[in-house]
Write an enzyme that holds these catalytic residues in place. Structure first.
Site, PDB file in Angstrom:
ATOM      1  CB  SER A   1       8.550   0.107  -3.353  1.00 50.37           C
ATOM      2  OG  SER A   1       6.953   0.034  -3.398  1.00 50.37           O
TER       3      SER A   1
ATOM      4  NE  ARG B   1      10.406   0.830   1.282  1.00 48.13           N
ATOM      5  CZ  ARG B   1       9.433   1.030   0.821  1.00 48.13           C
ATOM      6  NH1 ARG B   1       9.051   1.551  -0.483  1.00 48.13           N
ATOM      7  NH2 ARG B   1       8.321   0.588   1.672  1.00 48.13           N
TER       8      ARG B   1
ATOM      9  N   GLY C   1       1.613   9.060  -1.898  1.00 45.70           N
ATOM     10  CA  GLY C   1       1.423   8.520  -0.609  1.00 45.70           C
ATOM     11  C   GLY C   1       2.688   8.001   0.199  1.00 45.70           C
TER      12      GLY C   1
ATOM     13  NE  ARG D   1      -3.652   7.197  -0.931  1.00 43.90           N
ATOM     14  CZ  ARG D   1      -2.479   6.766  -1.186  1.00 43.90           C
ATOM     15  NH1 ARG D   1      -1.833   7.150  -2.394  1.00 43.90           N
ATOM     16  NH2 ARG D   1      -2.191   5.270  -0.899  1.00 43.90           N
TER      17      ARG D   1
ATOM     18  CB  SER E   1       0.623   0.176   6.141  1.00 44.05           C
ATOM     19  OG  SER E   1       1.400   1.381   5.576  1.00 44.05           O
TER      20      SER E   1
ATOM     21  CD  GLN F   1       2.620   3.981   1.399  1.00 42.53           C
ATOM     22  OE1 GLN F   1       1.687   4.698   1.931  1.00 42.53           O
ATOM     23  NE2 GLN F   1       2.716   3.881  -0.107  1.00 42.53           N
TER      24      GLN F   1
ATOM     25  CG  ASP G   1       0.703  -1.387  -5.131  1.00 42.27           C
ATOM     26  OD1 ASP G   1      -0.325  -0.688  -4.426  1.00 42.27           O
ATOM     27  OD2 ASP G   1       1.872  -1.119  -4.737  1.00 42.27           O
TER      28      ASP G   1
ATOM     29  NE  ARG H   1      -5.065   2.103  -7.154  1.00 43.70           N
ATOM     30  CZ  ARG H   1      -3.898   2.252  -6.907  1.00 43.70           C
ATOM     31  NH1 ARG H   1      -3.308   1.093  -6.169  1.00 43.70           N
ATOM     32  NH2 ARG H   1      -3.224   2.859  -7.463  1.00 43.70           N
TER      33      ARG H   1
END
Ligand code: S3P
Length: 429
Positions: free
Chosen positions: A23, A27, A93, A121, A164, A166, A315, A346
């Protein structure tokens, strides 16, 4: 398709420095690409996903060089160029969603593509806020390929409908370059790496309770940084440590951002003795060394993961579910519908692979209820080309009564290419 055979083990011992957090690498890679100057990033993630991000930054005009000891990114100084081919986000994603916010304020036409899984997705979640800011975005039935007709954006006041990071990041990255001050509220607090990264690159943003605000028109400046080790990759070995009474695992330079570290509490609840040997802060991120030994759990009933905790552990849920049958307490995982729209469904893949190993459990639309104290046998595991499923079931295999065959094991390289090598070094048969 790569196959890995995993034998039952009797112990887990050793120490590891994890490759850089996925992550944070995304960034830092994106902000370095936009910033003015040359950013040096040590311990950048070795996973394929953050390298998809770097390739996109190069296509947008940044210079990306792998110097061996670190990655150097010379940014475009605030102005991306028109790429001459679609931006390929691969399996990522994070790349597709966060990059959309970063590039939407630039006056070019961008096409974002990805592999088959990424094309399944949901992308409407970023189209909604970005189009409210004035971006013209075309999706195909809510999915990639995405076409963005970029241009000047206006600030919005946005309430995230789903937890989220994201989506939050896409809005913050667009807000950084919009006119006016963009605000964003989140009912469930998600990982805050973007907030720390923006500040590290010189942006000002404020948080009041659950509301973040960022003024537009801010310029970013290059940094030197070392990416903390990835706690979501460490999760596989932390969970493995719970499987053997004499486990001893030391993880060095590990990212322990409080919005990511709920796993350490869960490991403790499941009987792990987690000792923090040192901790320091770098660019707003907590980094340290931990030691984990196994011990008896004090849980009276099943471990329950619901609500905000589910979002914080999203995750790590595949590997937690994969060890759940061996835990005396068992586990209940609910409010996890988002797991069905990750790199794979998943919940379905965890259920199918647990079933193949002989586990009993109940599957819900939003989770699983897995009784503890079970004995599982070896089986052929289908990774579904999903990195976290391949690795989760390699861990479940350590306590099975016979060998497991992981089909599609190469998927691990999406986030953690070194996983199977470390597994072999740490596990004693
Ligand atoms: C991520 C956020 C989470 C997580 C993903 C990485 C991030 O996704 O599952 O692996 O880096 O912001 P969502 O934002 O979809 O919850």
């Amino acid at each position: 398709m790569a196959i890995e055979k995993v034998l039952p083990a009797s112990s887990l011992q050793g120490s590891l420095v994890l490759p850089g957090d996925k992550s944070i690498s995304h960034r830092y890679g994106m902000l370095a690409g936009l910033a003015e100057g040359t950013t040096r990033l040590s311990n950048f993630s070795t996973g394929a996903d953050p390298h998809s991000t770097l390739a996109c930054m190069a296509a947008l005009g940044a210079t990306v060089e792998n110097k061996g000891t670190h990655i150097e990114v010379t940014g475009v100084g605030g102005e991306f160029q028109q790429p001459d081919a679609p931006l390929d986000c691969g399996n990522s994603g994070s790349t597709m969603r966060m990059l959309s916010g970063l590039i939407a304020p630039h006056p070019h036409t961008f096409t974002l593509i990805g592999d088959h899984s990424l094309t399944l997705r949901p992308m409407e979640r970023i189209r909604r806020p970005l189009s409210a800011m004035g971006a013209r975005m075309e999706l195909v039935d809510g999915h990639a390929p995405i076409t963005i007709y970029g241009g000047p954006l206006a600030a919005i006041d946005f309430e995230t409908p789903i937890p989220s990071a994201q989506v939050k990041t896409a809005v913050l990255f667009a807000g950084l370059q919009a006119q006016g001050t963009t605000s964003l509220s989140e009912a469930i607090r998600t990982r805050d790496h973007s907030e720390h990264a923006l500040r590290a690159f010189g942006a000002t943003l404020t948080r009041e309770n659950n509301r973040l605000s960022i003024a537009g028109g801010q310029k970013l400046h290059a940094i030197d940084a070392t990416v903390p080790g990835d706690l979501s990759s460490a999760a596989f070995f932390l969970c493995a440590a719970l499987l053997f009474p004499d486990s001893n695992l030391i993880l060095d330079s590990l990212g322990m951002n409080p919005t990511r570290s709920a796993l350490l509490d869960v490991v403790t609840a499941l009987g792990g003795k987690v000792r923090i040997l040192n901790v320091e802060e770098t660019h707003g991120e907590m980094v340290g060394t931990i030691q984990v030994n196994a011990g008896p759990s004090s849980l009276r009933g099943p471990l329950e993961i619901r609500g905000a905790l589910t979002a914080q552990l999203i995750d790590e849920l595949p590997v937690l579910a994969a060890i759940a049958p061996y835990m005396p307490s068992g586990m209940i995982i609910r409010d996890a519908k988002e797991l069905r729209i990750k790199e794979s469904d998943r919940i379905d893949l965890v259920a199918r692979n647990l079933r193949a190993m002989g586990a009993t459990f109940t599957e819900f639309e939003d989770g699983l209820e897995i009784p503890g104290g079970q004995t599982l046998h070896g089986a052929t595991i289908d990774s579904g080309s999903d990195h976290r499923i391949a690795m989760a079931f390699a861990i479940a295999a350590l306590r099975a009564t016979s060998e497991n065959t992981i089909e599609g094991a190469e998927a691990a390289a999406i986030s953690f290419p070194e996983f199977f090598t470390h597994l072999k070094t740490l596990c004693k048969n």
